[in-house]
Write a protein that holds these residues in place. Structure first.
Motif, PDB file in Angstrom:
ATOM      1  N   GLY A 177      -9.601  13.856  -1.963  1.00 51.08           N
ATOM      2  CA  GLY A 177     -10.242  14.375  -3.162  1.00 51.08           C
ATOM      3  C   GLY A 177     -11.221  13.293  -3.596  1.00 51.08           C
ATOM      4  N   THR A 178     -10.955  12.690  -4.767  1.00 48.33           N
ATOM      5  CA  THR A 178     -11.813  11.580  -5.195  1.00 48.33           C
ATOM      6  C   THR A 178     -11.525  10.304  -4.415  1.00 48.33           C
ATOM      7  OG1 THR A 178     -10.248  10.991  -6.960  1.00 48.33           O
ATOM      8  CG2 THR A 178     -12.034  12.520  -7.525  1.00 48.33           C
ATOM      9  N   HIS A 179     -10.321  10.216  -3.837  1.00 49.25           N
ATOM     10  CA  HIS A 179      -9.978   9.050  -3.005  1.00 49.25           C
ATOM     11  C   HIS A 179     -10.313   9.386  -1.552  1.00 49.25           C
ATOM     12  CE1 HIS A 179      -7.901   5.810  -1.052  1.00 49.25           C
ATOM     13  NE2 HIS A 179      -7.374   5.347  -2.174  1.00 49.25           N
ATOM     14  N   THR A 180     -11.354   8.751  -1.041  1.00 47.01           N
ATOM     15  CA  THR A 180     -11.862   9.089   0.292  1.00 47.01           C
ATOM     16  C   THR A 180     -11.360   8.142   1.381  1.00 47.01           C
ATOM     17  OG1 THR A 180     -13.872   7.830  -0.189  1.00 47.01           O
ATOM     18  CG2 THR A 180     -13.924  10.219  -0.612  1.00 47.01           C
ATOM     19  N   GLY A 181     -10.365   7.305   1.049  1.00 48.03           N
ATOM     20  CA  GLY A 181      -9.772   6.448   2.061  1.00 48.03           C
ATOM     21  C   GLY A 181     -10.324   5.041   2.045  1.00 48.03           C
ATOM     22  N   PHE A 182     -10.318   4.399   3.217  1.00 51.21           N
ATOM     23  CA  PHE A 182     -10.764   3.012   3.321  1.00 51.21           C
ATOM     24  C   PHE A 182     -12.203   2.859   2.835  1.00 51.21           C
ATOM     25  CE2 PHE A 182      -7.829   3.300   7.105  1.00 51.21           C
ATOM     26  CZ  PHE A 182      -6.811   2.509   6.581  1.00 51.21           C
ATOM     27  N   ALA A 183     -12.420   1.842   1.986  1.00 57.38           N
ATOM     28  CA  ALA A 183     -13.786   1.517   1.565  1.00 57.38           C
ATOM     29  C   ALA A 183     -14.348   0.350   2.361  1.00 57.38           C
ATOM     30  CB  ALA A 183     -13.811   1.186   0.074  1.00 57.38           C
ATOM     31  N   LYS A 184     -13.503  -0.246   3.218  1.00 62.33           N
ATOM     32  CA  LYS A 184     -13.916  -1.346   4.091  1.00 62.33           C
ATOM     33  C   LYS A 184     -13.062  -1.274   5.344  1.00 62.33           C
ATOM     34  CE  LYS A 184     -13.879  -6.444   4.300  1.00 62.33           C
ATOM     35  NZ  LYS A 184     -13.556  -7.681   3.557  1.00 62.33           N
ATOM     36  N   GLN A 185     -13.674  -1.425   6.519  1.00 62.98           N
ATOM     37  CA  GLN A 185     -12.953  -1.371   7.784  1.00 62.98           C
ATOM     38  C   GLN A 185     -13.580  -2.343   8.779  1.00 62.98           C
ATOM     39  OE1 GLN A 185     -11.755   2.598   9.414  1.00 62.98           O
ATOM     40  NE2 GLN A 185     -13.028   3.443   7.786  1.00 62.98           N
ATOM     41  N   ASN A 186     -12.802  -2.641   9.832  1.00 67.43           N
ATOM     42  CA  ASN A 186     -13.307  -3.424  10.965  1.00 67.43           C
ATOM     43  C   ASN A 186     -13.909  -4.757  10.531  1.00 67.43           C
ATOM     44  OD1 ASN A 186     -12.608  -1.301  12.780  1.00 67.43           O
ATOM     45  ND2 ASN A 186     -14.501  -0.238  12.212  1.00 67.43           N
ATOM     46  N   ALA A 187     -13.186  -5.427   9.641  1.00 67.48           N
ATOM     47  CA  ALA A 187     -13.624  -6.718   9.124  1.00 67.48           C
ATOM     48  C   ALA A 187     -12.389  -7.477   8.653  1.00 67.48           C
ATOM     49  CB  ALA A 187     -14.606  -6.516   7.968  1.00 67.48           C
ATOM     50  N   PRO A 188     -12.495  -8.785   8.481  1.00 64.29           N
ATOM     51  CA  PRO A 188     -11.353  -9.531   7.970  1.00 64.29           C
ATOM     52  C   PRO A 188     -10.844  -8.951   6.647  1.00 64.29           C
ATOM     53  CG  PRO A 188     -12.985 -11.047   8.806  1.00 64.29           C
ATOM     54  CD  PRO A 188     -13.615  -9.682   8.854  1.00 64.29           C
ATOM     55  N   GLY A 189      -9.519  -8.793   6.568  1.00 67.19           N
ATOM     56  CA  GLY A 189      -8.895  -8.252   5.367  1.00 67.19           C
ATOM     57  C   GLY A 189      -8.834  -6.752   5.316  1.00 67.19           C
ATOM     58  N   ARG A 206     -11.316  -1.079  -1.634  1.00 67.29           N
ATOM     59  CA  ARG A 206      -9.934  -0.691  -1.344  1.00 67.29           C
ATOM     60  C   ARG A 206      -9.694  -0.659   0.169  1.00 67.29           C
ATOM     61  NH1 ARG A 206     -12.370   4.120  -3.306  1.00 67.29           N
ATOM     62  NH2 ARG A 206     -12.612   5.688  -1.665  1.00 67.29           N
ATOM     63  N   VAL A 207      -8.569  -1.242   0.564  1.00 64.46           N
ATOM     64  CA  VAL A 207      -8.260  -1.368   1.991  1.00 64.46           C
ATOM     65  C   VAL A 207      -6.852  -0.892   2.352  1.00 64.46           C
ATOM     66  CG1 VAL A 207      -9.903  -3.215   2.491  1.00 64.46           C
ATOM     67  CG2 VAL A 207      -7.636  -3.798   1.603  1.00 64.46           C
ATOM     68  N   ALA A 208      -5.949  -0.775   1.382  1.00 62.88           N
ATOM     69  CA  ALA A 208      -4.574  -0.377   1.656  1.00 62.88           C
ATOM     70  C   ALA A 208      -3.852  -0.247   0.317  1.00 62.88           C
ATOM     71  CB  ALA A 208      -3.866  -1.402   2.546  1.00 62.88           C
ATOM     72  N   ALA A 209      -2.557   0.022   0.366  1.00 67.23           N
ATOM     73  CA  ALA A 209      -1.774   0.087  -0.864  1.00 67.23           C
ATOM     74  C   ALA A 209      -0.335  -0.304  -0.581  1.00 67.23           C
ATOM     75  CB  ALA A 209      -1.829   1.483  -1.481  1.00 67.23           C
ATOM     76  N   VAL A 210       0.317  -0.837  -1.613  1.00 65.17           N
ATOM     77  CA  VAL A 210       1.744  -1.123  -1.582  1.00 65.17           C
ATOM     78  C   VAL A 210       2.378  -0.359  -2.732  1.00 65.17           C
ATOM     79  CG1 VAL A 210       1.460  -3.369  -0.478  1.00 65.17           C
ATOM     80  CG2 VAL A 210       1.459  -3.219  -2.973  1.00 65.17           C
ATOM     81  N   VAL A 211       3.627   0.029  -2.556  1.00 61.34           N
ATOM     82  CA  VAL A 211       4.281   0.873  -3.550  1.00 61.34           C
ATOM     83  C   VAL A 211       5.753   0.503  -3.632  1.00 61.34           C
ATOM     84  CG1 VAL A 211       4.720   2.706  -1.848  1.00 61.34           C
ATOM     85  CG2 VAL A 211       4.659   3.270  -4.273  1.00 61.34           C
ATOM     86  N   GLU A 263       2.211   6.520 -13.408  1.00 61.67           N
ATOM     87  CA  GLU A 263       2.219   7.969 -13.185  1.00 61.67           C
ATOM     88  C   GLU A 263       2.458   8.300 -11.715  1.00 61.67           C
ATOM     89  OE1 GLU A 263      -0.661  11.916 -13.863  1.00 61.67           O
ATOM     90  OE2 GLU A 263      -1.303   9.929 -14.570  1.00 61.67           O
ATOM     91  N   TYR A 264       2.097   7.372 -10.835  1.00 58.06           N
ATOM     92  CA  TYR A 264       2.258   7.594  -9.403  1.00 58.06           C
ATOM     93  C   TYR A 264       3.219   6.575  -8.792  1.00 58.06           C
ATOM     94  CZ  TYR A 264      -1.701  10.643 -10.209  1.00 58.06           C
ATOM     95  OH  TYR A 264      -2.515  11.641 -10.700  1.00 58.06           O
ATOM     96  N   GLY A 265       4.292   6.301  -9.515  1.00 55.65           N
ATOM     97  CA  GLY A 265       5.362   5.469  -8.995  1.00 55.65           C
ATOM     98  C   GLY A 265       5.002   4.018  -8.798  1.00 55.65           C
ATOM     99  N   GLY A 266       4.028   3.514  -9.541  1.00 58.41           N
ATOM    100  CA  GLY A 266       3.614   2.129  -9.384  1.00 58.41           C
ATOM    101  C   GLY A 266       2.754   1.889  -8.160  1.00 58.41           C
ATOM    102  N   TYR A 267       2.140   2.938  -7.636  1.00 55.17           N
ATOM    103  CA  TYR A 267       1.274   2.827  -6.455  1.00 55.17           C
ATOM    104  C   TYR A 267       0.164   1.820  -6.745  1.00 55.17           C
ATOM    105  CZ  TYR A 267      -0.893   4.658  -2.159  1.00 55.17           C
ATOM    106  OH  TYR A 267      -1.392   4.794  -0.883  1.00 55.17           O
ATOM    107  N   THR A 268       0.056   0.796  -5.910  1.00 56.20           N
ATOM    108  CA  THR A 268      -0.829  -0.338  -6.163  1.00 56.20           C
ATOM    109  C   THR A 268      -1.804  -0.505  -5.011  1.00 56.20           C
ATOM    110  OG1 THR A 268       0.946  -1.445  -7.397  1.00 56.20           O
ATOM    111  CG2 THR A 268      -0.905  -2.806  -6.644  1.00 56.20           C
ATOM    112  N   GLN A 269      -3.083  -0.330  -5.276  1.00 57.26           N
ATOM    113  CA  GLN A 269      -4.093  -0.464  -4.229  1.00 57.26           C
ATOM    114  C   GLN A 269      -4.482  -1.925  -4.034  1.00 57.26           C
ATOM    115  OE1 GLN A 269      -6.753   3.118  -3.438  1.00 57.26           O
ATOM    116  NE2 GLN A 269      -7.003   2.822  -5.627  1.00 57.26           N
ATOM    117  N   ALA A 270      -4.648  -2.287  -2.755  1.00 55.85           N
ATOM    118  CA  ALA A 270      -5.105  -3.620  -2.391  1.00 55.85           C
ATOM    119  C   ALA A 270      -6.608  -3.597  -2.161  1.00 55.85           C
ATOM    120  CB  ALA A 270      -4.397  -4.093  -1.125  1.00 55.85           C
ATOM    121  N   LEU A 271      -7.271  -4.669  -2.569  1.00 52.02           N
ATOM    122  CA  LEU A 271      -8.721  -4.767  -2.453  1.00 52.02           C
ATOM    123  C   LEU A 271      -9.092  -5.995  -1.635  1.00 52.02           C
ATOM    124  CD1 LEU A 271      -9.633  -4.180  -6.224  1.00 52.02           C
ATOM    125  CD2 LEU A 271      -9.361  -2.440  -4.435  1.00 52.02           C
ATOM    126  N   SER A 272     -10.130  -5.852  -0.818  1.00 49.67           N
ATOM    127  CA  SER A 272     -10.734  -6.968  -0.100  1.00 49.67           C
ATOM    128  C   SER A 272     -12.217  -6.968  -0.446  1.00 49.67           C
ATOM    129  CB  SER A 272     -10.543  -6.814   1.412  1.00 49.67           C
ATOM    130  OG  SER A 272     -11.198  -7.855   2.108  1.00 49.67           O
TER     131      SER A 272
END
Length: 267
Positions: free
Chosen positions: A124-136, A53-58, A40-49
């Motif tokens: 909205g419901t996606h508040t951004g980075f769930a992990k920062q300032n750490a490996p990955g 969630r830490v980033a996304a590729v699309v 639905e969102y063009g294959g937007y794929t979130q990356a997890l560490s």
């Protein structure tokens, strides 16, 4: 959870012609795992560490075949329509007008007057980075530009950053902080003559690693390039690299520091 202050680096993503290759590269480099891409969102794929969630590729969108892969840094906004208007008032351009992304939030893509591309995200419901300032995970960002004066006149006016200048005759570097914060949110680096003329201005997104030298070895093993470093600094050992598809970023080992912190002065 309190709202994220406007201007805070909040998210990063990148568009690739070959998403599966990007997943393999970043999965090995950072240990990322990936959610299933949402059609639905063009294959937007979130990356997890570590499951966070830490980033996304699309996948590259139709009609964007000539757009080179690049990481986009998003800054938080509590009113994305007002931010878009302010961008234009300050001489920037909005390449993608504010767009709702379901219940997740709203986004826009813009450029500063010197051509630096960036994104804005109103959560909205996606508040951004769930992990920062750490490996990955995201650890730092630098607006890297030849038109330092334009960036200096634009971003602090847009987001209200407090500005300090690094005291170093060899580089032109500013630190931008949220009002009242003791820690800078991002930097501004003026490109030197060493940068090839074909390299456009960009925001260099730093991701944390356990070992900078090991990460650089993985980058080259997979066909990526090293542009600078590895180099030790008071902030960590880092290197500027690009992935095999050409998206530039940096890796930093925050635990491996060397030397005294540089002096700074109000700009």
């Amino acid at each position: 959870m309190p709202p994220t202050p406007d201007g805070t680096p909040i998210w990063a993503d990148a568009m690739f012609p070959d998403v599966e290759a990007a997943k393999q590269f970043y999965g090995d480099l950072f240990g990322w795992t990936f959610e299933e891409g949402d059609p639905e969102y063009g294959g937007y794929t979130q990356a997890l560490s570590d499951g966070k969630r830490v980033a996304a590729v699309v996948p590259r969108m139709p009609g964007m075949e000539d757009v080179p892969p690049a990481w986009t840094m998003y800054f938080a906004s509590s009113d994305i329509a007002a931010t878009a208007a302010r961008i234009r008032e300050l001489g920037g351009t909005t390449e993608m007008e504010p767009m709702e992304v379901g219940e997740f939030g709203s986004m826009l893509i813009a450029r500063d007057p010197g051509g630096v591309q960036f994104g804005v995200w109103q959560p909205g419901t996606h508040t951004g980075f769930a992990k920062q300032n750490a490996p990955g995970a995201f650890s730092w960002a630098e607006v890297t530009t030849r038109d330092a004066d334009k960036a200096d006149g634009f971003f602090p006016a847009l987001f209200g950053y407090e500005v300090q200048r690094m005291v170093d005759e060899n580089i032109d570097f500013h630190l931008w902080s949220m009002p009242g914060s003791q820690m800078p949110s991002l930097g501004r680096f003026k490109m030197t003559a060493d940068f090839p003329p074909e390299v456009p201005p960009y925001i260099n997104v730093y991701f944390g690693v356990d070992d900078c030298d090991e990460a650089v070895a993985k980058v080259t093993k997979h066909g990526g390039q090293v542009h600078f470093g590895p180099m030790s600094s008071p902030f960590g050992r880092f290197a500027a690299v690009s992935d095999p598809q050409g998206a530039a970023f940096a890796v930093i080992d925050l635990a491996t520091t060397e030397g005294e912190p540089p002096q700074v002065t109000p700009a």
